[in-house]
Design a protein around this motif. Structure first.
Motif, PDB file in Angstrom:
ATOM      1  N   UNK A 304       0.828  -1.214   0.000  1.00 27.42           N
ATOM      2  CA  UNK A 304       0.000   0.000   0.000  1.00 27.42           C
ATOM      3  C   UNK A 304       0.866   1.269   0.000  1.00 27.42           C
ATOM      4  N   UNK A 305       2.026   1.167   0.665  1.00 26.37           N
ATOM      5  CA  UNK A 305       2.921   2.327   0.738  1.00 26.37           C
ATOM      6  C   UNK A 305       3.556   2.639  -0.618  1.00 26.37           C
ATOM      7  N   UNK A 306       3.574   1.638  -1.492  1.00 26.75           N
ATOM      8  CA  UNK A 306       4.264   1.819  -2.785  1.00 26.75           C
ATOM      9  C   UNK A 306       3.384   2.479  -3.838  1.00 26.75           C
ATOM     10  N   UNK A 307       2.094   2.537  -3.554  1.00 29.88           N
ATOM     11  CA  UNK A 307       1.124   3.015  -4.555  1.00 29.88           C
ATOM     12  C   UNK A 307       1.510   4.341  -5.217  1.00 29.88           C
ATOM     13  N   UNK A 308       1.768   5.403  -4.437  1.00 25.19           N
ATOM     14  CA  UNK A 308       2.024   6.704  -5.097  1.00 25.19           C
ATOM     15  C   UNK A 308       3.231   6.649  -6.033  1.00 25.19           C
ATOM     16  N   UNK A 309       4.292   5.958  -5.629  1.00 28.01           N
ATOM     17  CA  UNK A 309       5.478   5.868  -6.488  1.00 28.01           C
ATOM     18  C   UNK A 309       5.192   5.054  -7.744  1.00 28.01           C
ATOM     19  N   UNK A 310       4.420   3.987  -7.577  1.00 32.84           N
ATOM     20  CA  UNK A 310       4.063   3.171  -8.753  1.00 32.84           C
ATOM     21  C   UNK A 310       3.214   3.980  -9.730  1.00 32.84           C
ATOM     22  N   UNK A 311       2.324   4.780  -9.168  1.00 30.84           N
ATOM     23  CA  UNK A 311       1.479   5.605 -10.048  1.00 30.84           C
ATOM     24  C   UNK A 311       2.300   6.663 -10.779  1.00 30.84           C
ATOM     25  N   UNK A 312       3.222   7.274 -10.050  1.00 31.09           N
ATOM     26  CA  UNK A 312       4.095   8.270 -10.685  1.00 31.09           C
ATOM     27  C   UNK A 312       4.894   7.620 -11.813  1.00 31.09           C
ATOM     28  N   UNK A 313       5.421   6.420 -11.522  1.00 34.73           N
ATOM     29  CA  UNK A 313       6.237   5.726 -12.522  1.00 34.73           C
ATOM     30  C   UNK A 313       5.414   5.416 -13.769  1.00 34.73           C
ATOM     31  N   UNK A 314       4.192   4.921 -13.555  1.00 32.57           N
ATOM     32  CA  UNK A 314       3.334   4.612 -14.703  1.00 32.57           C
ATOM     33  C   UNK A 314       3.028   5.864 -15.510  1.00 32.57           C
ATOM     34  N   UNK A 315       2.802   6.955 -14.800  1.00 37.83           N
ATOM     35  CA  UNK A 315       2.517   8.226 -15.473  1.00 37.83           C
ATOM     36  C   UNK A 315       3.724   8.662 -16.302  1.00 37.83           C
ATOM     37  N   UNK A 316       4.917   8.501 -15.734  1.00 39.04           N
ATOM     38  CA  UNK A 316       6.125   8.999 -16.405  1.00 39.04           C
ATOM     39  C   UNK A 316       6.484   8.188 -17.640  1.00 39.04           C
ATOM     40  N   UNK A 317       6.324   6.869 -17.557  1.00 37.12           N
ATOM     41  CA  UNK A 317       6.791   6.065 -18.694  1.00 37.12           C
ATOM     42  C   UNK A 317       5.674   5.543 -19.589  1.00 37.12           C
TER      43      UNK A 317
END
Lengths: 321, 321
Positions: A304-317
């Protein structure tokens, strides 16, 4: 856990203040002017996200985030001098608005100011943070130097190109996350995975940038495509085409580089497609993204803690603009 | 207690090593080249002397001394770009031997490396040392900017000139001593007196430098006198003459500045003498020296410990070469 947008707003609220004394105005006004040009503030927010991955965001994470953004802007001011760039974010660069000596010096003073913010953090972390910050700062300088060296070279190898974009772009993203993690009390293993996540994400992003400059939809990309081709920039596409193209294709590329005909971009794009370097770029982006997400997977915190970073990564690439 | 010469040898033995990685050579070779041009290493030795005034010299004092010398060389590389200087210590400057972007970037990486050495010191002193180091670094940048601003001005006031040389030259001498003192466990009072000693000594030294460039014995001074006059540099002598000269003398100076006749230097020196600014310079040097020595007197350590610093000071401000 806060989203990128939430953290971005919180960071900007703290960052949009005056970072320099009033006088001498001729030195500090140009520095403050450049910060006022804005930017997406991705690196400092990554520091905050790296911090929140392990703990509640600490005040020290904000200090380091500010230092990172000042460092990044220092590199942009100096890069603009070296590249003789007239514009940054559609506005005059510092050396263009004032003059080169002023741009040089206001960059210098911005770098020193970055260390002022680092110097505010608790003693327990300061040695480690300066160590990561300095290593990264030197790598970014190395990347810029290697990039300039490339301009004088006939040909650049793919490993050399990947090394250059890693130094020039990826390591600062990686280190921003890692410094947040250090302040959040992360162990070496988690720090390492987060660093590799950032580094591989940066590589995917940079190759995507090369791809979109050639094949992106101008309406979504926000700028005219083909700029790199017009400028004969040694991008992934050009380097890869010179590596895998037939000798006829390579010869055609070499000749196109010497011209500035109106259909230069169109002809180069045709060769890129014929060589299959568009597909090669998409594959490499996917490969680096996958490595990045694997490292994120390996970080030992609740998903659950990883969600924001995963979302940012998906947005970026996965942007197509 | 060690003399300047002894400490200088000890410092040089530690400093004359490679401070940078091997690769990329195009970035680090120019940085190492510049350090190889040498120099009197006055500032780092002052750090060691400031340290030994209060205690045996600590390993941390050497780290900070190296950081100070790297910082000083970083400012020289960047100043040379801004001043378009072809030579430094009789050798090609970095931007002349390589190019401007390389000089800019190798200066940047030298500043970052200075912080590497600071980062080696014990935690107990790091906040204080970075605080003094950074404030001084910013002041040196301010001094350089104000000096450049002066070139565009018709007239400069004496207080503005003193402020400029204080920032550009004196504060780094003062801070070098103070950082040594901090590492030696000195209290705020002693630190303050030592700082003022260094600052006033620096002012006396800089005014003496202006004086010797005009009135020094070329055989002893090591370079042709009159260089500042030829370059129309706004020195203490020129500024003071424009302040205290008769209106006829001021008019003559203004006209001389516009010419480049072979007897320009001789004529300007005559006016300087007629105005009495040679005497005024000697008086001001003496005044700043006196203030410096008074602060040295006020430092609460046994007078035997002060001997090396007093001797260095006498050497610096009573030279006639």
């Amino acid at each position: 856990m806060k989203s990128f947008d939430e953290l971005s707003k919180e960071f900007v609220a703290k960052f949009n203040t005056r970072h320099f004394p009033a006088s001498p105005q001729s030195l500090y006004e140009p520095a403050q002017y450049f910060l006022g040009l804005g930017g997406k503030r991705i690196r400092p927010v990554m520091c905050l996200m790296g911090n929140e991955l392990f703990d509640e965001i600490s005040p020290d994470a904000y200090e380091v985030a500010i230092a990172i953004e000042l460092f990044h802007n220092f590199t942009l001011i100096h890069d603009d001098i070296m590249d003789k760039a007239p514009l940054r974010r559609g506005m005059q660069t510092v050396h263009e608005k004032y003059d080169e000596p002023t741009a040089l010096l206001s960059g210098d003073v911005m770098l020193v100011t970055a260390y002022d913010y680092i110097n505010k953090i608790k003693l327990a972390n300061i040695h480690k943070i300066i160590h990561v910050f300095n290593n990264t700062a030197k790598e970014v300088c190395e990347g810029q130097q290697i990039d300039m060296d490339f301009e004088k070279k006939e040909q650049v190898s793919l490993p050399d190109y990947i090394n250059m974009i890693s130094l020039k772009t990826s390591v600062l993203l990686a280190a921003s996350l890692q410094m947040g993690a250090i302040l959040g009390g992360a162990g070496d293993g988690n720090q390492g995975h987060l660093y590799e996540f950032g580094k591989n994400l940066g590589l995917a992003f940079q190759i995507q940038d090369d791809y979109l400059d050639a094949f992106g939809d101008p309406a979504k990309f926000g700028k005219q495509t083909g700029g790199d081709i017009v400028a004969n920039k040694k991008t992934f596409l050009l380097i890869k085409a010179m590596e895998i193209g037939t000798s006829a294709q390579r010869k055609e590329i070499s000749e196109l580089i010497k011209t500035s005909s109106p259909d230069k971009v169109q002809n180069m794009l045709s060769i890129f497609k014929a060589c299959g370097v568009d597909e090669a770029a998409r594959e490499l982006m996917a490969k680096y993204s996958e490595i990045a997400f694997q490292h994120m997977e390996d970080i030992a915190v609740m998903s659950i803690r990883k969600k924001p970073l995963e979302e940012l990564a998906k947005f970026l690439v996965q942007r197509d603009f």
